[in-house]
Design a protein around this motif. Structure first.
Motif, PDB file in Angstrom:
ATOM      1  N   VAL A 129     -26.076 -53.863 -36.226  1.00 21.67           N
ATOM      2  CA  VAL A 129     -26.131 -52.411 -36.418  1.00 21.67           C
ATOM      3  C   VAL A 129     -25.003 -51.805 -35.593  1.00 21.67           C
ATOM      4  N   PRO A 130     -24.004 -51.214 -36.221  1.00 18.82           N
ATOM      5  CA  PRO A 130     -22.858 -50.699 -35.457  1.00 18.82           C
ATOM      6  C   PRO A 130     -23.248 -49.509 -34.592  1.00 18.82           C
ATOM      7  N   GLY A 131     -22.540 -49.397 -33.466  1.00 18.38           N
ATOM      8  CA  GLY A 131     -22.717 -48.233 -32.611  1.00 18.38           C
ATOM      9  C   GLY A 131     -23.979 -48.207 -31.793  1.00 18.38           C
ATOM     10  N   MET A 132     -24.680 -49.341 -31.686  1.00 17.97           N
ATOM     11  CA  MET A 132     -25.910 -49.410 -30.911  1.00 17.97           C
ATOM     12  C   MET A 132     -25.890 -50.638 -30.011  1.00 17.97           C
ATOM     13  N   GLN A 133     -26.592 -50.534 -28.867  1.00 15.15           N
ATOM     14  CA  GLN A 133     -26.837 -51.679 -27.995  1.00 15.15           C
ATOM     15  C   GLN A 133     -28.294 -51.640 -27.568  1.00 15.15           C
ATOM     16  N   HIS A 134     -28.891 -52.830 -27.491  1.00 13.17           N
ATOM     17  CA  HIS A 134     -30.295 -52.940 -27.088  1.00 13.17           C
ATOM     18  C   HIS A 134     -30.380 -54.063 -26.064  1.00 13.17           C
ATOM     19  N   LYS A 135     -29.997 -53.732 -24.821  1.00  8.65           N
ATOM     20  CA  LYS A 135     -29.924 -54.749 -23.775  1.00  8.65           C
ATOM     21  C   LYS A 135     -31.270 -54.969 -23.102  1.00  8.65           C
ATOM     22  N   TYR A 136     -32.013 -53.891 -22.876  1.00 16.74           N
ATOM     23  CA  TYR A 136     -33.320 -53.971 -22.222  1.00 16.74           C
ATOM     24  C   TYR A 136     -34.397 -53.560 -23.215  1.00 16.74           C
ATOM     25  N   PRO A 137     -35.586 -54.162 -23.139  1.00 11.70           N
ATOM     26  CA  PRO A 137     -36.613 -53.920 -24.169  1.00 11.70           C
ATOM     27  C   PRO A 137     -36.916 -52.447 -24.416  1.00 11.70           C
ATOM     28  N   GLU A 138     -36.940 -51.646 -23.346  1.00  5.71           N
ATOM     29  CA  GLU A 138     -37.404 -50.261 -23.479  1.00  5.71           C
ATOM     30  C   GLU A 138     -36.284 -49.261 -23.751  1.00  5.71           C
ATOM     31  N   THR A 139     -35.015 -49.705 -23.774  1.00  6.22           N
ATOM     32  CA  THR A 139     -33.894 -48.769 -23.858  1.00  6.22           C
ATOM     33  C   THR A 139     -32.884 -49.185 -24.914  1.00  6.22           C
ATOM     34  N   VAL A 140     -32.485 -48.229 -25.742  1.00 10.21           N
ATOM     35  CA  VAL A 140     -31.410 -48.415 -26.716  1.00 10.21           C
ATOM     36  C   VAL A 140     -30.270 -47.460 -26.378  1.00 10.21           C
ATOM     37  N   LEU A 141     -29.055 -47.981 -26.395  1.00  6.43           N
ATOM     38  CA  LEU A 141     -27.868 -47.154 -26.223  1.00  6.43           C
ATOM     39  C   LEU A 141     -27.283 -46.838 -27.594  1.00  6.43           C
ATOM     40  N   PHE A 142     -26.848 -45.590 -27.761  1.00  6.17           N
ATOM     41  CA  PHE A 142     -26.237 -45.186 -29.021  1.00  6.17           C
ATOM     42  C   PHE A 142     -24.918 -44.486 -28.717  1.00  6.17           C
ATOM     43  N   PHE A 143     -23.879 -44.842 -29.477  1.00  7.72           N
ATOM     44  CA  PHE A 143     -22.530 -44.333 -29.261  1.00  7.72           C
ATOM     45  C   PHE A 143     -22.150 -43.395 -30.413  1.00  7.72           C
ATOM     46  N   PRO A 144     -22.344 -42.089 -30.268  1.00  8.02           N
ATOM     47  CA  PRO A 144     -22.003 -41.165 -31.352  1.00  8.02           C
ATOM     48  C   PRO A 144     -20.506 -41.217 -31.675  1.00  8.02           C
ATOM     49  N   LYS A 145     -20.207 -41.287 -32.952  1.00  5.61           N
ATOM     50  CA  LYS A 145     -18.820 -41.436 -33.370  1.00  5.61           C
ATOM     51  C   LYS A 145     -17.951 -40.288 -32.873  1.00  5.61           C
ATOM     52  N   GLN A 146     -18.504 -39.072 -32.878  1.00  6.65           N
ATOM     53  CA  GLN A 146     -17.711 -37.911 -32.468  1.00  6.65           C
ATOM     54  C   GLN A 146     -17.623 -37.782 -30.951  1.00  6.65           C
ATOM     55  N   GLY A 147     -18.283 -38.667 -30.221  1.00  8.91           N
ATOM     56  CA  GLY A 147     -18.271 -38.603 -28.770  1.00  8.91           C
ATOM     57  C   GLY A 147     -17.465 -39.697 -28.125  1.00  8.91           C
ATOM     58  N   GLN A 148     -16.531 -40.297 -28.876  1.00  5.91           N
ATOM     59  CA  GLN A 148     -15.785 -41.433 -28.344  1.00  5.91           C
ATOM     60  C   GLN A 148     -14.453 -41.023 -27.735  1.00  5.91           C
ATOM     61  N   THR A 149     -14.496 -39.951 -26.987  1.00  2.00           N
ATOM     62  CA  THR A 149     -13.401 -39.573 -26.102  1.00  2.00           C
ATOM     63  C   THR A 149     -14.046 -38.843 -24.929  1.00  2.00           C
ATOM     64  N   CYS A 150     -13.233 -38.346 -23.998  1.00  2.44           N
ATOM     65  CA  CYS A 150     -13.754 -37.652 -22.818  1.00  2.44           C
ATOM     66  C   CYS A 150     -12.852 -36.461 -22.507  1.00  2.44           C
ATOM     67  N   HIS A 151     -13.345 -35.571 -21.657  1.00  5.91           N
ATOM     68  CA  HIS A 151     -12.496 -34.473 -21.211  1.00  5.91           C
ATOM     69  C   HIS A 151     -11.325 -35.000 -20.394  1.00  5.91           C
ATOM     70  N   ALA A 152     -11.532 -36.114 -19.704  1.00  6.19           N
ATOM     71  CA  ALA A 152     -10.470 -36.839 -18.998  1.00  6.19           C
ATOM     72  C   ALA A 152     -10.966 -38.266 -18.815  1.00  6.19           C
ATOM     73  N   TYR A 153     -10.038 -39.221 -18.801  1.00  7.01           N
ATOM     74  CA  TYR A 153     -10.410 -40.621 -18.638  1.00  7.01           C
ATOM     75  C   TYR A 153     -10.298 -41.022 -17.164  1.00  7.01           C
ATOM     76  N   CYS A 154     -11.301 -41.747 -16.684  1.00  7.11           N
ATOM     77  CA  CYS A 154     -11.234 -42.332 -15.347  1.00  7.11           C
ATOM     78  C   CYS A 154     -10.463 -43.648 -15.422  1.00  7.11           C
ATOM     79  N   THR A 155      -9.578 -43.865 -14.470  1.00 14.25           N
ATOM     80  CA  THR A 155      -8.772 -45.084 -14.495  1.00 14.25           C
ATOM     81  C   THR A 155      -9.619 -46.334 -14.299  1.00 14.25           C
ATOM     82  N   TYR A 156     -10.815 -46.192 -13.706  1.00 15.94           N
ATOM     83  CA  TYR A 156     -11.676 -47.356 -13.480  1.00 15.94           C
ATOM     84  C   TYR A 156     -12.649 -47.607 -14.619  1.00 15.94           C
ATOM     85  N   CYS A 157     -12.648 -46.813 -15.660  1.00 16.23           N
ATOM     86  CA  CYS A 157     -13.718 -46.831 -16.660  1.00 16.23           C
ATOM     87  C   CYS A 157     -13.886 -48.211 -17.304  1.00 16.23           C
ATOM     88  N   PHE A 158     -15.119 -48.708 -17.317  1.00 19.53           N
ATOM     89  CA  PHE A 158     -15.356 -50.023 -17.914  1.00 19.53           C
ATOM     90  C   PHE A 158     -15.384 -49.952 -19.436  1.00 19.53           C
TER      91      PHE A 158
END
Length: 440
Positions: A129-158
């Motif tokens: 399923v694209p744009g999702m991660q399910h690493k821990y049983p109780e939590t799902v991460l979702f990456f909204p397509k329109q949210g894939q930038t930032c107001h500024a990028y941190c140089t350390y960002c993983f």
């Protein structure tokens, strides 16, 4: 200087094409500037006028901590790589040639730590399923397509690989229906984290399309939003045209009986100094949201206990909850930013000891590694051995959460993979060796 500008909200973004002019503002010489530009062909660069004009002390560049937070540095990558790219830039090499070299360097920087594109991605049947991660049983991460930038990028960002323009390194989705369907099939999931990038780069109408369907799911107890916006663009909640509508959307989460956790990233106390930050925090908290703060420990920027103690006290005064000190992840320019685990523990301990109990909600130093969030609890001598004392704050296997384990003390170790188990032949999250079958 030409700028990307949204006249409606006054936001002005600077990207790599503005980098040389910004570096001239700092008075940096030609060689330094071209080596910074070389690093910026590999790692993403984006900042904005608020950060440039209100957070950076240009008289202290290149040592200013906020400058180092957002501007690439010549020694963030191996010297040979920087020299090669700088030579291509000096010679006006074709962009395709420069990008081919940059692509090869990126592949060596572990662009997706902790199995982000493999171990964590949910599947429906055999299909990811694209744009999702399910690493821990109780939590799902979702990456909204329109949210894939930032107001500024941190140089350390993983998550730097999300921002370099290579499609095979990105993961995102605008398919909210699939997210909702997946959650209904997994009633053990009680929390969703919207992340990116930065979901708060989205306007209120787009953000609403992601949030409102989640409010109908009885199983969900919490919705989290991971964001750096309070530090890099607090106007998002104060003076942007849709600021009031966004706050009303936040309030609707509490009205639906869900907890809205605003996971705010503050990396240095200066990010909290402008008065607009306190106003933005107050407005967000007034909606019923809880702001929890977190950041990695990063060498040359916040690797001092006084810096962290100052941040936690300031956050508490504003009504925020200190939550995590992370260890810089094993990706991107880790060698540049990493603090040895032994020193990380000392910084956390000394900062923790100097604040009140209300600030001691913070946990760390924590490694967001493949098996889970591994916390360094301390250094001890047990049975004549000097060891790290560790535990899993969160784990893929919930049975491992909170159980202490030990690793041989190594003053140079910066990540979990640098450690060796003590008093055991393996760490508790590692599989047992397969027993050899005896031949008849």
């Amino acid at each position: 200087m030409s700028l990307q500008e949204s006249s409606a909200r006054g936001f002005r973004a600077y990207t790599a094409k503005h980098l040389d002019d910004l570096l001239r503002r700092a008075g940096l010489d030609d060689e330094h500037r071209i080596r910074v530009r070389a690093v910026a062909t590999v790692l993403p660069f984006r900042t904005n006028a608020y950060v440039v004009d209100h957070l950076i002390d240009w008289s202290a560049v290149p040592d200013d901590p906020v400058y180092r937070l957002v501007f690439p540095q010549p020694d963030m990558l191996p010297e040979a790589d920087v020299t090669r790219l700088a030579a291509l830039l000096r010679g006006d090499a074709p962009n395709a040639e420069i990008q081919a070299v940059a692509h090869g360097i990126r592949r060596r920087l572990n662009p997706h730590p902790a199995g982000q594109l493999d171990l964590n991605v949910p599947h429906v049947g055999d299909d990811p399923v694209p744009g999702m991660q399910h690493k821990y049983p109780e939590t799902v991460l979702f990456f909204p397509k329109q949210g894939q930038t930032c107001h500024a990028y941190c140089t350390y960002c993983f998550r730097w690989a999300q921002f370099v323009g290579e499609p095979d390194l990105k993961f995102a989705s605008n398919d909210v229906a699939t997210l909702v369907g997946y959650l209904k099939e997994h009633p053990e999931v009680t929390g969703v984290l919207l992340t990116g990038g930065d979901p708060m780069i989205m306007g209120e109408p787009v953000l609403r399309r992601y949030l409102e369907p989640l409010l109908e799911l009885e199983q969900l107890e919490s919705i989290r939003i991971g964001t750096k916006s309070l530090a890099y663009w607090p106007q998002r909640f104060v003076s942007d045209p849709d600021a009031d509508d966004t706050l009303r959307l936040f309030a609707s989460v509490a009205e639906a009986g869900k907890s809205l956790a605003f996971m705010a990233h503050f990396s240095h106390p200066r990010e909290m100094e402008p008065p607009v930050v306190a106003e933005a925090v107050s407005r967000v908290v007034s909606t019923g949201a809880v702001i929890r703060t977190q950041a990695p420990l990063i060498r040359s920027i916040n690797d001092h206990p006084g810096t962290w103690a100052s941040m936690w006290r300031g956050q508490l005064r504003m009504g925020m909850v200190p939550y995590y000190m992370f260890v810089e992840r094993d990706t991107g320019p880790q060698d540049y930013f990493a603090v040895p685990l032994a020193r990380a523990y000392e910084i956390f301990r000394d900062a923790h000891a100097s604040v009140s109990g209300l600030c001691r909600t913070v946990r760390g130093p924590s490694m967001s590694s493949t098996p889970g969030k591994v916390c360094v609890d301390g250094v001890a001598e047990i049975a004549g051995q000097k060891v790290f004392v560790l535990h899993l704050i969160q784990a893929r296997d919930p049975e491992l959460v909170g159980r202490p384990f030990f690793a041989h003390y190594d003053p140079k170790a910066v990540w979990l993979t640098d450690l060796r188990p003590a008093f055991a032949d393996r760490f508790p999250f590692e599989p047992a060796p397969v027993a050899r079958r005896l031949s008849a």
